[in-house]
Scaffold this active site. Structure first.
Site, PDB file in Angstrom:
ATOM      1  N   ARG A  86       0.871  -1.180   0.000  1.00 47.93           N
ATOM      2  CA  ARG A  86       0.000   0.000   0.000  1.00 47.93           C
ATOM      3  C   ARG A  86       0.904   1.225   0.000  1.00 47.93           C
ATOM      4  O   ARG A  86       2.111   1.105   0.227  1.00 47.93           O
ATOM      5  CB  ARG A  86      -0.914   0.011   1.223  1.00 47.93           C
ATOM      6  CG  ARG A  86      -0.142   0.154   2.523  1.00 47.93           C
ATOM      7  CD  ARG A  86      -1.061   0.367   3.718  1.00 47.93           C
ATOM      8  NE  ARG A  86      -0.275   0.374   4.946  1.00 47.93           N
ATOM      9  CZ  ARG A  86      -0.802   0.439   6.158  1.00 47.93           C
ATOM     10  NH1 ARG A  86      -2.099   0.499   6.316  1.00 47.93           N
ATOM     11  NH2 ARG A  86      -0.026   0.444   7.221  1.00 47.93           N
ATOM     12  N   CYS A 133       3.695   7.633  -6.527  1.00 49.38           N
ATOM     13  CA  CYS A 133       4.416   8.898  -6.580  1.00 49.38           C
ATOM     14  C   CYS A 133       3.443  10.042  -6.271  1.00 49.38           C
ATOM     15  O   CYS A 133       2.467  10.224  -7.003  1.00 49.38           O
ATOM     16  CB  CYS A 133       5.007   9.068  -7.978  1.00 49.38           C
ATOM     17  SG  CYS A 133       5.535  10.765  -8.307  1.00 49.38           S
ATOM     18  N   ASN A 144      -5.296   8.006   3.939  1.00 46.91           N
ATOM     19  CA  ASN A 144      -4.915   7.450   5.232  1.00 46.91           C
ATOM     20  C   ASN A 144      -3.469   7.797   5.506  1.00 46.91           C
ATOM     21  O   ASN A 144      -2.596   7.525   4.675  1.00 46.91           O
ATOM     22  CB  ASN A 144      -5.065   5.922   5.238  1.00 46.91           C
ATOM     23  CG  ASN A 144      -4.890   5.344   6.632  1.00 46.91           C
ATOM     24  OD1 ASN A 144      -5.703   5.603   7.514  1.00 46.91           O
ATOM     25  ND2 ASN A 144      -3.815   4.611   6.839  1.00 46.91           N
ATOM     26  N   GLU A 145      -3.231   8.407   6.628  1.00 51.13           N
ATOM     27  CA  GLU A 145      -1.847   8.692   7.055  1.00 51.13           C
ATOM     28  C   GLU A 145      -0.963   9.130   5.883  1.00 51.13           C
ATOM     29  O   GLU A 145      -0.003   8.446   5.519  1.00 51.13           O
ATOM     30  CB  GLU A 145      -1.240   7.480   7.753  1.00 51.13           C
ATOM     31  CG  GLU A 145      -1.872   7.177   9.083  1.00 51.13           C
ATOM     32  CD  GLU A 145      -1.162   6.052   9.836  1.00 51.13           C
ATOM     33  OE1 GLU A 145      -0.410   5.297   9.211  1.00 51.13           O
ATOM     34  OE2 GLU A 145      -1.368   5.951  11.056  1.00 51.13           O
ATOM     35  N   CYS A 159      11.607  10.381  -8.260  1.00 47.59           N
ATOM     36  CA  CYS A 159      11.537  10.130  -9.709  1.00 47.59           C
ATOM     37  C   CYS A 159      11.617  11.443 -10.498  1.00 47.59           C
ATOM     38  O   CYS A 159      11.600  12.530  -9.933  1.00 47.59           O
ATOM     39  CB  CYS A 159      10.259   9.366 -10.044  1.00 47.59           C
ATOM     40  SG  CYS A 159       8.780  10.406 -10.091  1.00 47.59           S
ATOM     41  N   GLU A 214      -6.749   6.307  15.451  1.00 42.58           N
ATOM     42  CA  GLU A 214      -6.246   4.938  15.546  1.00 42.58           C
ATOM     43  C   GLU A 214      -5.371   4.804  16.779  1.00 42.58           C
ATOM     44  O   GLU A 214      -4.540   5.678  17.041  1.00 42.58           O
ATOM     45  CB  GLU A 214      -5.332   4.589  14.363  1.00 42.58           C
ATOM     46  CG  GLU A 214      -5.982   4.365  13.036  1.00 42.58           C
ATOM     47  CD  GLU A 214      -4.933   3.995  11.989  1.00 42.58           C
ATOM     48  OE1 GLU A 214      -3.881   3.427  12.343  1.00 42.58           O
ATOM     49  OE2 GLU A 214      -5.167   4.300  10.816  1.00 42.58           O
ATOM     50  N   GLU A 267      -1.549  -7.575   8.216  1.00 43.42           N
ATOM     51  CA  GLU A 267      -1.754  -7.148   9.602  1.00 43.42           C
ATOM     52  C   GLU A 267      -2.533  -8.177  10.414  1.00 43.42           C
ATOM     53  O   GLU A 267      -3.228  -7.836  11.372  1.00 43.42           O
ATOM     54  CB  GLU A 267      -2.412  -5.770   9.614  1.00 43.42           C
ATOM     55  CG  GLU A 267      -1.494  -4.780   8.903  1.00 43.42           C
ATOM     56  CD  GLU A 267      -1.871  -3.333   9.081  1.00 43.42           C
ATOM     57  OE1 GLU A 267      -1.098  -2.607   9.732  1.00 43.42           O
ATOM     58  OE2 GLU A 267      -2.917  -2.925   8.569  1.00 43.42           O
ATOM     59  N   HIS A 291      -1.904  -8.072  14.126  1.00 46.48           N
ATOM     60  CA  HIS A 291      -2.121  -6.795  14.822  1.00 46.48           C
ATOM     61  C   HIS A 291      -3.410  -6.918  15.631  1.00 46.48           C
ATOM     62  O   HIS A 291      -4.428  -7.390  15.122  1.00 46.48           O
ATOM     63  CB  HIS A 291      -2.251  -5.687  13.772  1.00 46.48           C
ATOM     64  CG  HIS A 291      -2.191  -4.300  14.325  1.00 46.48           C
ATOM     65  ND1 HIS A 291      -3.177  -3.782  15.138  1.00 46.48           N
ATOM     66  CD2 HIS A 291      -1.268  -3.330  14.176  1.00 46.48           C
ATOM     67  CE1 HIS A 291      -2.854  -2.538  15.459  1.00 46.48           C
ATOM     68  NE2 HIS A 291      -1.696  -2.236  14.886  1.00 46.48           N
TER      69      HIS A 291
HETATM   70  C1  GAL Z   1      -1.356   2.683  10.802  1.00 47.65           C
HETATM   71  C2  GAL Z   1      -2.262   2.517   9.596  1.00 47.65           C
HETATM   72  C3  GAL Z   1      -3.261   1.397   9.798  1.00 47.65           C
HETATM   73  C4  GAL Z   1      -2.591   0.192  10.370  1.00 47.65           C
HETATM   74  C5  GAL Z   1      -1.908   0.570  11.657  1.00 47.65           C
HETATM   75  C6  GAL Z   1      -1.256  -0.595  12.359  1.00 47.65           C
HETATM   76  O1  GAL Z   1      -0.146   3.307  10.442  1.00 47.65           O
HETATM   77  O2  GAL Z   1      -2.953   3.696   9.331  1.00 47.65           O
HETATM   78  O3  GAL Z   1      -3.876   1.111   8.560  1.00 47.65           O
HETATM   79  O4  GAL Z   1      -1.646  -0.275   9.442  1.00 47.65           O
HETATM   80  O5  GAL Z   1      -0.913   1.522  11.386  1.00 47.65           O
HETATM   81  O6  GAL Z   1      -0.634  -0.207  13.556  1.00 47.65           O
HETATM   82 ZN    ZN Z   2       7.763  10.637  -8.115  1.00 48.82          ZN
END
Ligand code: GAL
Ligand code: ZN
Length: 672
Positions: free
Chosen positions: A112, A116, A150-151, A161, A309, A357, A360
């Site tokens: 994921r 670029c 996301n993040e 590049c 999160e 994950e 996790h």
């Molecule tokens: C974050 C991310 C989540 C999950 C999590 C695990 O960085 O946004 O999707 O990967 O970490 O700790």
């Molecule tokens: Zn690039």
């Protein structure tokens, strides 16, 4: 227009990824969410490949059902744009959108956040799927917030590049008014034959044989942050056009290791600031990190924020992933609320069977509901419900810590006098004694309005521009109390050394001048003497400092600088300006900061036994005192007459008793 999240009380939930599961499981999800009191889940964060099976062809059937199901169960959706994970078909059609690392290696899809940020094809595809989602769901009653991407920058903050190189040049032309001579001057390219004669010669700081130009690297970091920000605002604007009243957020990571984005520039673009926070298994006191990041997030938000999160137990991306101890899930979550979070969410709702994950932790673990985590999740839901009235209240502080991403980036560039200086470690070292004393802290930019603060601390401000330096100087000259740490004020915004002695921009206000740094090797502290505790030492840094108006509070007692001042103070009317030219050991730093704080007239939120965290949120009618026992011993803490403990629903006048490892949230009538 102020866009707010319409979810009652404190929001509670997590990332919900039902596409990983057969539909039978969804019904159980709804039942369990209701049982736990979940009222907000983030949906679709990484669903791009399922939502858009081929370019411009959408399959919303699954998401339609999920959103309807959530709505039928009274659960709000924080609907994500899935743009952090472009599908494989996209990269086969646009291989040029894959990112390149510093060494020129092109990365592959199959994970994921491997795209670029400057790719026009990526931007177009991201805005297309965002537009399709907005068009379809803008009026869906479950959709109460947009979770953009996301993040940003988590795995791909910098791409080296050719497309990114061209975007960097555009950004630089803008910054330097299309004047290449201005860039050459700012970067100091007269050194090492780096002078540029044509914009096309300018590249990202790709791998080189020797150190690349520091200002080049610094501008690159600024560019990378801005480039991702422009992706955020572009998506947000597409969503906003379709749903003008729905708030948009994206999850920040003001966490320990992530430093790619200048969140001071980002925060004003969000309707609601949200943050992700994970514990470091090796941190002996992760509760201090929670507090620090919560205070920083609240400061970015200028008020309440959402914890988007965190984890119910172990993560899966550290060398060894520590599970939480009994009661820790509750303490951690409520500690975020104590720092201003109006919502508590986890990654993720149901622990994955497959995928990267699978190990996790989640709200519903592999073990199912017959598990301590699930019991804790249900209990936390009840706790958060009991805290509904806390929503909207926020922290107030008399102490400000100066925090600046530019300064952090510059300090950690290579070829410094010492490669041992870590910005966050220095801030944390100064923050810790304040946390232990129960003192409330805000974080501010160097040029912030400081009138409301009795004490301003700058643990490190290696880079500071004229405006920031003037602001801090006039704060101290005007009777405020200022304390500055070593190697501050050294360079301007272009990373050019300030001449005529250190600490550059702060020499005059501090009343000192040094002519040479003497960084200390790891494990080789120097002894300190003077108004410091017995056995005091300094580490990391020392410098040959001369008094120029200030008094010496402590001096080096051995080593090459024996007798030279190490800690100084200069009175300015009612205030004073302190300089810490070394990093004192924790006991000494605490003693010094206690003295500084007492001089400034800053009191703790409440006096509590060591290791017991206290924090306060202020509402329109009452104050909320959070007491969190991290010692396992329990505690008794004074509270106002006529108080009420919200978690137990009991009156508590005069004192509140917190059981070992427990938390109390006390509503105190105003004016006590
Ligand atoms: C974050 C991310 C989540 C999950 C999590 C695990 O960085 O946004 O999707 O990967 O970490 O700790
Ligand atoms: Zn690039």
């Amino acid at each position: 227009m102020k866009r707010t999240l319409s979810v009652p009380g404190i929001a509670y939930g997590g990332d919900y990824n039902p596409e990983q599961w057969p539909e039978e499981v969804w019904a159980e999800d709804m039942r369990l969410m209701r049982e736990a009191g979940v009222n907000l889940v983030s949906v679709g964060i990484f669903s791009w490949a399922l939502l858009e099976p081929s370019e411009g062809v959408y399959d919303f059937s699954r998401l339609d059902k999920i959103l309807d199901l959530l709505h039928d169960n009274g659960i709000a959706a924080d609907l994500a744009t899935p743009t952090a994970a472009p599908p494989a078909w996209f990269f086969r059609a646009h291989p040029e959108a894959l990112p390149a690392d510093r060494d020129g290696r092109t990365l592959s899809y199959g994970s994921r956040q491997t795209f670029c940020p400057s790719s026009p094809a990526y931007r177009q595809a991201a805005l297309r799927i965002a537009g399709a989602l907005a068009g379809r769901y803008a009026d869906h009653p479950a959709v109460r917030m947009w979770h953009v991407h996301n993040e940003y920058g988590c795995h791909n903050a910098a791409c080296y590049c050719d497309t990114s190189a061209a975007a960097f040049r555009r950004w630089l032309r803008d910054r330097y008014g299309d004047d290449l001579a201005a860039l050459n001057h700012a970067w100091g390219t007269a050194f090492w034959s780096q002078w540029y004669y044509d914009w096309e010669e300018v590249l990202p700081p790709r791998a080189t044989g020797a150190v690349s130009n520091p200002t080049h690297q610094l501008d690159w970091r600024r560019f990378c942050s801005d480039e991702l920000l422009s992706l955020y605002t572009a998506e947000r604007d597409v969503l906003r056009a379709a749903a003008p009243t729905v708030p948009a957020t994206t999850n920040f990571m003001v966490n320990f290791s992530f430093d790619a984005l200048d969140y001071w520039r980002w925060a004003p673009e969000l309707d609601l600031v949200s943050n992700d926070h994970y514990l470091r298994s090796t941190d002996p006191e992760p509760q201090i990190d929670i507090a620090l990041s919560g205070d920083l997030t609240r400061s970015l938000a200028h008020g309440p924020w959402l914890l988007m999160e965190h984890s119910t137990g172990a993560v899966n991306w550290q060398p060894v992933n520590r599970a939480k101890s009994p009661g820790q899930l509750r303490r951690d979550a409520l500690a975020h609320v104590a720092r201003g979070a109006d919502g508590i969410a986890y990654f993720q709702w149901r622990q994955s069977k497959a995928g990267a994950e699978q190990w996790h932790s989640a709200m519903v673990p592999h073990a199912g509901t017959d598990s301590r985590i699930w019991q804790d999740v249900v209990r936390l839901g009840a706790d958060l419900k009991a805290l509904a009235e806390v929503r909207g209240s926020t922290g107030t502080a008399e102490v400000a810590i100066v925090w600046e991403w530019d300064a952090r980036w510059a300090l950690e560039l290579p070829s410094q006098p010492s490669g041992e200086l870590r910005y966050l470690d220095l801030v944390r070292a100064w923050y810790e004694p304040l946390w232990r004393s129960g003192v409330a802290v805000d974080f501010v930019r160097p040029d912030a309005d400081l009138t409301g603060y009795r004490l301003v601390l700058a643990p490190n401000l290696y880079l500071v521009d004229e405006a920031g330096a003037a602001n801090l100087t006039s704060y101290a000259a005007g009777g405020g109390t200022l304390a500055v740490g070593f190697h501050s004020g050294a360079v301007d915004e272009n990373c050019h050394a300030r001449l005529a002695g250190y600490p550059g921009a702060f020499r005059e206000v501090l009343g000192v001048r040094s002519d040479e740094p003497f960084p200390l090797l790891p494990g080789e502290p120097v002894a300190l003497s003077g108004a410091v505790p017995d056995g005091a030492t300094g580490s990391l840094w020392s410098e040959r400092l001369r008094l120029a108006g200030a008094e010496a509070v402590a001096s080096y007692a051995d080593g090459p600088l024996a007798g030279v001042p190490a800690v100084t103070r200069l009175a300015h009317g009612t205030g004073s300006a302190w300089y810490l030219a070394t990093l004192p050991d924790p006991v000494t730093l605490a003693a010094l900061l206690d003295r500084v704080r007492e001089e400034a007239g800053v009191a703790p939120v409440r006096t509590a036994p060591p290791g017991v965290e206290v924090a306060r949120r202020r509402g329109p009618e009452a104050d909320y005192l959070f007491v969190i026992d991290h010692t396992g011993q329990g505690a008794e803490v004074p509270v106002a007459e006529g108080s009420f403990e919200l978690l137990t629903g009991k009156e508590t006048s005069g004192t509140v008793t917190v059981a070992p490892g427990d938390v109390a949230v006390v509503r105190e009538p105003r004016g006590q």
